[in-house]
Design an enzyme around this catalytic site. Structure first.
Site, PDB file in Angstrom:
ATOM      1  N   GLU A  54       0.841  -1.560  -0.280  1.00 23.78           N
ATOM      2  CA  GLU A  54      -0.401  -0.074  -0.552  1.00 23.78           C
ATOM      3  C   GLU A  54       1.038   1.284   0.224  1.00 23.78           C
ATOM      4  O   GLU A  54       0.423   2.104  -0.763  1.00 23.78           O
ATOM      5  CB  GLU A  54      -1.191   0.094   1.455  1.00 23.78           C
ATOM      6  CG  GLU A  54      -2.049  -1.354   1.692  1.00 23.78           C
ATOM      7  CD  GLU A  54      -1.150  -2.274   2.489  1.00 23.78           C
ATOM      8  OE1 GLU A  54      -2.611  -3.116   2.684  1.00 23.78           O
ATOM      9  OE2 GLU A  54       0.028  -2.145   1.850  1.00 23.78           O
ATOM     10  N   CYS A  77      -2.533  -3.620   7.288  1.00 25.00           N
ATOM     11  CA  CYS A  77      -2.583  -3.636   8.652  1.00 25.00           C
ATOM     12  C   CYS A  77      -2.097  -2.887   9.678  1.00 25.00           C
ATOM     13  O   CYS A  77      -2.481  -1.697   9.132  1.00 25.00           O
ATOM     14  CB  CYS A  77      -0.806  -4.511   8.915  1.00 25.00           C
ATOM     15  SG  CYS A  77      -0.008  -3.253   8.145  1.00 25.00           S
ATOM     16  N   CYS A  86      -0.229   0.467   7.889  1.00 24.40           N
ATOM     17  CA  CYS A  86      -0.514   0.795   6.124  1.00 24.40           C
ATOM     18  C   CYS A  86      -1.961   1.747   6.483  1.00 24.40           C
ATOM     19  O   CYS A  86      -2.319   2.863   5.832  1.00 24.40           O
ATOM     20  CB  CYS A  86      -0.534  -0.276   6.154  1.00 24.40           C
ATOM     21  SG  CYS A  86       0.520  -0.639   5.228  1.00 24.40           S
ATOM     22  N   SER A 170      20.209 -42.078 -10.234  1.00 21.87           N
ATOM     23  CA  SER A 170      18.635 -41.239 -10.155  1.00 21.87           C
ATOM     24  C   SER A 170      19.070 -40.034 -10.966  1.00 21.87           C
ATOM     25  O   SER A 170      18.488 -39.387 -11.449  1.00 21.87           O
ATOM     26  CB  SER A 170      18.374 -41.356  -8.604  1.00 21.87           C
ATOM     27  OG  SER A 170      19.394 -40.094  -8.107  1.00 21.87           O
ATOM     28  N   TRP A 172      19.756 -38.874 -14.925  1.00 20.97           N
ATOM     29  CA  TRP A 172      18.149 -38.448 -14.457  1.00 20.97           C
ATOM     30  C   TRP A 172      16.696 -38.579 -14.599  1.00 20.97           C
ATOM     31  O   TRP A 172      17.072 -39.664 -15.733  1.00 20.97           O
ATOM     32  CB  TRP A 172      18.479 -36.808 -14.909  1.00 20.97           C
ATOM     33  CG  TRP A 172      19.229 -36.420 -14.183  1.00 20.97           C
ATOM     34  CD1 TRP A 172      20.804 -36.038 -15.343  1.00 20.97           C
ATOM     35  CD2 TRP A 172      19.884 -35.347 -13.750  1.00 20.97           C
ATOM     36  NE1 TRP A 172      21.732 -35.440 -14.876  1.00 20.97           N
ATOM     37  CE2 TRP A 172      21.191 -34.339 -13.585  1.00 20.97           C
ATOM     38  CE3 TRP A 172      18.612 -35.198 -12.352  1.00 20.97           C
ATOM     39  CZ2 TRP A 172      21.617 -34.312 -12.212  1.00 20.97           C
ATOM     40  CZ3 TRP A 172      19.223 -34.765 -11.162  1.00 20.97           C
ATOM     41  CH2 TRP A 172      20.851 -34.116 -11.497  1.00 20.97           C
ATOM     42  N   ARG A 186      12.767 -24.663  -5.508  1.00 18.34           N
ATOM     43  CA  ARG A 186      13.563 -23.378  -4.139  1.00 18.34           C
ATOM     44  C   ARG A 186      13.531 -22.453  -4.599  1.00 18.34           C
ATOM     45  O   ARG A 186      14.101 -21.530  -2.929  1.00 18.34           O
ATOM     46  CB  ARG A 186      15.419 -24.975  -5.057  1.00 18.34           C
ATOM     47  CG  ARG A 186      15.061 -26.681  -4.649  1.00 18.34           C
ATOM     48  CD  ARG A 186      16.584 -26.221  -5.148  1.00 18.34           C
ATOM     49  NE  ARG A 186      16.502 -28.149  -5.852  1.00 18.34           N
ATOM     50  CZ  ARG A 186      17.809 -28.787  -5.926  1.00 18.34           C
ATOM     51  NH1 ARG A 186      19.058 -27.784  -6.054  1.00 18.34           N
ATOM     52  NH2 ARG A 186      17.714 -30.101  -5.598  1.00 18.34           N
ATOM     53  N   ASP A 202      24.144 -39.399  -3.301  1.00 21.45           N
ATOM     54  CA  ASP A 202      24.397 -38.414  -4.080  1.00 21.45           C
ATOM     55  C   ASP A 202      24.811 -37.543  -3.695  1.00 21.45           C
ATOM     56  O   ASP A 202      25.177 -36.727  -4.599  1.00 21.45           O
ATOM     57  CB  ASP A 202      22.642 -37.263  -4.720  1.00 21.45           C
ATOM     58  CG  ASP A 202      21.480 -38.328  -4.987  1.00 21.45           C
ATOM     59  OD1 ASP A 202      21.688 -39.733  -5.018  1.00 21.45           O
ATOM     60  OD2 ASP A 202      20.173 -38.454  -4.762  1.00 21.45           O
ATOM     61  N   GLU A 297      13.370 -32.337  -0.182  1.00 22.41           N
ATOM     62  CA  GLU A 297      13.367 -33.630  -1.951  1.00 22.41           C
ATOM     63  C   GLU A 297      14.191 -34.330  -1.284  1.00 22.41           C
ATOM     64  O   GLU A 297      15.560 -35.374  -1.796  1.00 22.41           O
ATOM     65  CB  GLU A 297      14.329 -32.826  -2.705  1.00 22.41           C
ATOM     66  CG  GLU A 297      14.030 -31.246  -3.741  1.00 22.41           C
ATOM     67  CD  GLU A 297      14.454 -30.882  -4.586  1.00 22.41           C
ATOM     68  OE1 GLU A 297      15.106 -31.732  -5.168  1.00 22.41           O
ATOM     69  OE2 GLU A 297      14.777 -29.023  -4.251  1.00 22.41           O
ATOM     70  N   GLY A 299      13.776 -38.853  -0.103  1.00 21.75           N
ATOM     71  CA  GLY A 299      14.090 -40.171  -0.727  1.00 21.75           C
ATOM     72  C   GLY A 299      12.790 -41.372  -0.182  1.00 21.75           C
ATOM     73  O   GLY A 299      12.007 -40.397   0.822  1.00 21.75           O
TER      74      GLY A 299
END
Length: 366
Positions: A54, A77, A86, A170, A172, A186, A202, A297, A299
């Site tokens: 705002e 707010c 605000c 893995s 890919w 991410r 990995d 991410e 297993g």
């Protein structure tokens, strides 16, 4: 009037979305000021501690804001936090009408901002594109209402349900476009979480790699009951540049903890439950540190534990048109599972996307 309100509120939501992953622990908020059928000011909240949406819009509108309408994606707010209220600025600027997509769930606001505007004689409407506004701020709503982070699982599997070959390879499962999408994810989550098994298998970076935009790395979280993280792992060697937290058991080796700490890793020891880190307690600790969103991410075992404990708010489930087979090849979810199909954890698919040959299903608990 509804069509006009929808049009400008849609713009406010679009503005708000430009700051995805940048405002935590604050919400995403966009604001548009309209007068005589034209936009005279707009803005969005860019980072916690900086002016709210705002204020940016009012500054852009200047003196023309007097008698104008303000469209804002979240209730303004009305309390002193890192920035002034605000509502005061809106009243002072002479805004005559305020359209709000959704009320703020924060108890410090929660309808009070709208009440203050009404008491000041400003016409106030609430609920325009409310569902879209709640979805935009799903992380903020979860964090404020439950005191826990918004937790998502990202996984990728073949048509026959394998996340790796029986050898453990893995790279890919999915193609380049799908992997790029994951880096965008991410870039919007506060933290990325894996189990020690993923690290040992990995040796991942768990950072954000995007060329075409300003990106930032999430905090790395490793669930490591016995504190087995190798001192020469990529995560250990890069922790001075990317914040990293390990949750481990209370009886984990103290010397090893000191070595890892010297590398820049924060070690948090917890009382184990059945030889496992208590995930709910770990998530609560992260929330106390204003980590409002976590992308898993890991297993099969980590995924199973989070799902079975009811800690998952969203799934990003990639399927690649490949078949690898193998009795020993791992699937996305391990654990003991359930004995009967009627016990299965239900999710509702909300979105389907295509990436080259790969398909992404986005789902929420049903």
């Amino acid at each position: 009037m509804n069509e006009i309100d929808h049009k400008y509120m849609q713009r406010a939501l679009e503005l708000a979305s430009q700051a995805r992953g940048r405002t935590s622990p604050n919400p995403l908020v966009g604001a548009v000021i309209v007068k005589d059928g034209r936009i005279i000011g707009e803005g969005y909240h860019q980072k916690a501690g900086t002016p709210h949406a705002e204020i940016h819009a009012l500054k852009a509108a200047g003196h023309e804001a007097w008698g104008a309408s303000l469209y804002v994606s979240l209730e303004p707010c009305c309390h002193h936090g890192r920035t002034p209220p605000c509502t005061e600025a809106i009243i002072k600027a002479g805004i005559k009408r305020v359209v709000i997509a959704v009320l703020d769930p924060n108890p410090k606001v929660a309808g009070k901002g709208a009440e203050i505007l009404l008491e000041a004689g400003i016409e106030t409407r609430v609920g325009v594109l409310e569902e879209a506004a709640v979805q935009l701020n799903e992380v903020f709503f979860k964090y404020i209402e439950s005191g826990m982070p918004f937790v998502s699982i990202k996984t990728a599997m073949t048509l026959d349900g394998k996340i790796a070959a029986s050898s453990g390879d893995s790279k890919w499962v999915t193609g380049a476009d799908a992997r790029k999408y994951v880096h965008h994810l991410r870039n919007t989550y506060d933290a990325i979480l894996v189990g020690i098994g993923t690290v040992l298998a990995d040796n991942p970076h768990l950072n954000t790699r995007l060329d075409e935009e300003i990106s930032r790395d999430p905090v790395r979280i490793v669930i490591d009951s016995n504190l087995d993280l190798p001192l020469d792992s990529i995560i250990a060697r890069s922790s001075r540049h990317q914040p990293t937290i390990i949750f481990c058991g209370i009886n984990s080796d103290e010397k090893r903890a000191q070595h890892l700490n010297a590398l820049g890793i924060e070690i948090i020891k917890l009382e184990l439950e059945e030889d496992k880190v208590p995930l709910s307690e770990a998530m609560s600790i992260l929330a106390d540190r204003e980590i409002t969103s976590v992308l898993i991410e890991g297993g099969a075992e980590i995924n199973a534990s989070f799902i079975q404990q009811g800690l998952v708010n969203k799934l990003y489930w990639f399927i690649a048109p490949k078949i690898i087979g193998g009795r020993a090849a791992p699937s996305p979810v391990g654990g003991d599972g359930y004995e009967f199909m009627s016990e299965a954890v239900q999710f509702n698919i909300t979105e389907v996307q295509s990436f080259e040959k790969d398909i992404l299903f986005i789902a929420i608990p049903g």
